[in-house]
Design an enzyme around this catalytic site. Structure first.
Site, PDB file in Angstrom:
ATOM      1  N   LYS A   1       0.835  -1.189   0.000  1.00 41.70           N
ATOM      2  CA  LYS A   1       0.000   0.000   0.000  1.00 41.70           C
ATOM      3  C   LYS A   1       0.882   1.256   0.000  1.00 41.70           C
ATOM      4  CE  LYS A   1      -4.141  -1.875   0.258  1.00 41.70           C
ATOM      5  NZ  LYS A   1      -5.213  -1.626  -0.727  1.00 41.70           N
TER       6      LYS A   1
ATOM      7  N   LYS B   1     -12.921  -8.164  -7.750  1.00 36.76           N
ATOM      8  CA  LYS B   1     -13.352  -8.690  -6.464  1.00 36.76           C
ATOM      9  C   LYS B   1     -14.781  -9.165  -6.613  1.00 36.76           C
ATOM     10  CE  LYS B   1     -10.279  -5.486  -4.052  1.00 36.76           C
ATOM     11  NZ  LYS B   1     -10.126  -4.377  -3.100  1.00 36.76           N
TER      12      LYS B   1
END
Length: 324
Positions: A109, A214
């Site tokens: 991240k 997803k």
């Protein structure tokens, strides 16, 4: 078309839990999700708390598909999985990576609010130092503007990047970043697919080299498979900070894809301090075998939320069911 079960069936099958995190992820130290004990197996309804009912209803469609219809046929029975490093300080990277077994690919991240590019470079550099041969990808969650993204990715590319995920927020800006980098860093679209009114717009705009999909935000495994097929781009399957039950849905999607060129982001249970299944669905030797998951009654009771939070989720369930 599959019709959702009556709301009474969902309410009777529902369990709400709060799972502690080992590290802060998306700004939270606990993850609340609703689980269903459906006739086709366990399933998960876990839209993040800030999501509105319209967006959350797609997550419910996914949970209903998994729990009442089941998963499509698998094309493979083992899926490569990446490790995930949240926006922690560089000195915590070894501990985070230590939770993953057999790491060959790492997603890191970056562009976290309140942090600098120097913080990002230190974190990515720490991963590269520990894992000199691993594939590294970064995820900005749309946190940069075009200029920042181009400068940051040119700088971070010295560490060797497999790709950069959602460096900027809009499809137009994604296309601009991809054009400026001219293939030196591949661009992956996440939010531009799962949060878009038209999940295929990013592919038509030539704004990405690959898609991050997803199952839950796209309405289920079958809908996600349709989107990948229509987009005509390589796909990476990722999770949404799910319990092992939710990870099983992502695993079903990864297993059903006709082609799977990239390791998938399905290892986030390793970042949690609790789960609803034992053993948990976590990666081993850099991947995951496809297997079914059954929630443990003792763990459901241990991590059950207080009555007030359960009522909040049950009300959310009723509202989202009305939108299906």
């Amino acid at each position: 078309m599959f019709s959702p079960p009556p709301i009474e069936d969902l309410l009777a099958a529902a369990h709400v839990v709060s799972l502690p995190m080992l590290v802060k992820f998306r700004g939270v130290m606990a993850r609340e999700v609703m689980l269903f004990d459906g006739p086709a197996g366990w399933s998960e309804f876990g839209p993040f708390l800030e999501y509105d009912d319209e967006e959350s209803s797609r997550w419910l469609a996914s949970a209903v598909e998994a729990g009442w219809l089941g998963y499509p046929e698998a094309a493979r029975h083992w899926v490569p999985v990446n490790a995930t490093v949240p926006a922690v300080s560089a000195d915590l990277v070894p501990a985070v990576l230590g939770a993953f077994d057999g790491v060959h690919t790492v997603k890191i991240k970056v562009a976290e609010a309140g942090q600098s590019l120097r913080d990002d470079a230190a974190r990515v550099g720490a991963v590269r130092h520990l894992l000199p041969d691993a594939k590294i990808r970064v995820d900005a969650n749309g946190g940069w503007d075009v200029g920042q993204a181009v400068s940051a990715l040119r700088m971070l590319s010295v560490f060797g990047l497999e790709y950069a995920e959602q460096p900027v927020a809009t499809i137009e800006d994604m296309a601009a970043v991809r054009s400026a980098l001219r293939g030196s860093v591949l661009i992956a679209a996440d939010e531009s697919v799962r949060k878009a009114t038209d999940p295929l717009a990013v592919a038509r705009a030539g704004a990405a080299d690959l898609l991050v999909v997803k199952a839950a935000p796209l309405g289920g495994v079958r809908r996600a498979l349709e989107i990948v097929a229509e987009a005509g781009l390589p796909a990476v399957v990722s999770s949404a900070l799910d319990s092992s039950v939710g990870i099983r849905t992502g695993l079903a999607l990864a297993a059903a894809l006709p082609q799977l060129r990239y390791a998938c982001g399905l290892g986030t249970v390793a970042l949690m301090g609790g789960d609803v299944a034992s053993p948990s669905l976590v990666a081993s030797a850099g991947g995951m075998a496809v297997r079914d998951i059954v929630a443990d009654p003792d763990l459901l009771a241990h991590f059950a939320v207080p009555a007030q939070r359960s009522d909040w989720w049950l009300d959310r369930l009723r509202r989202c069911h009305a939108l299906l």
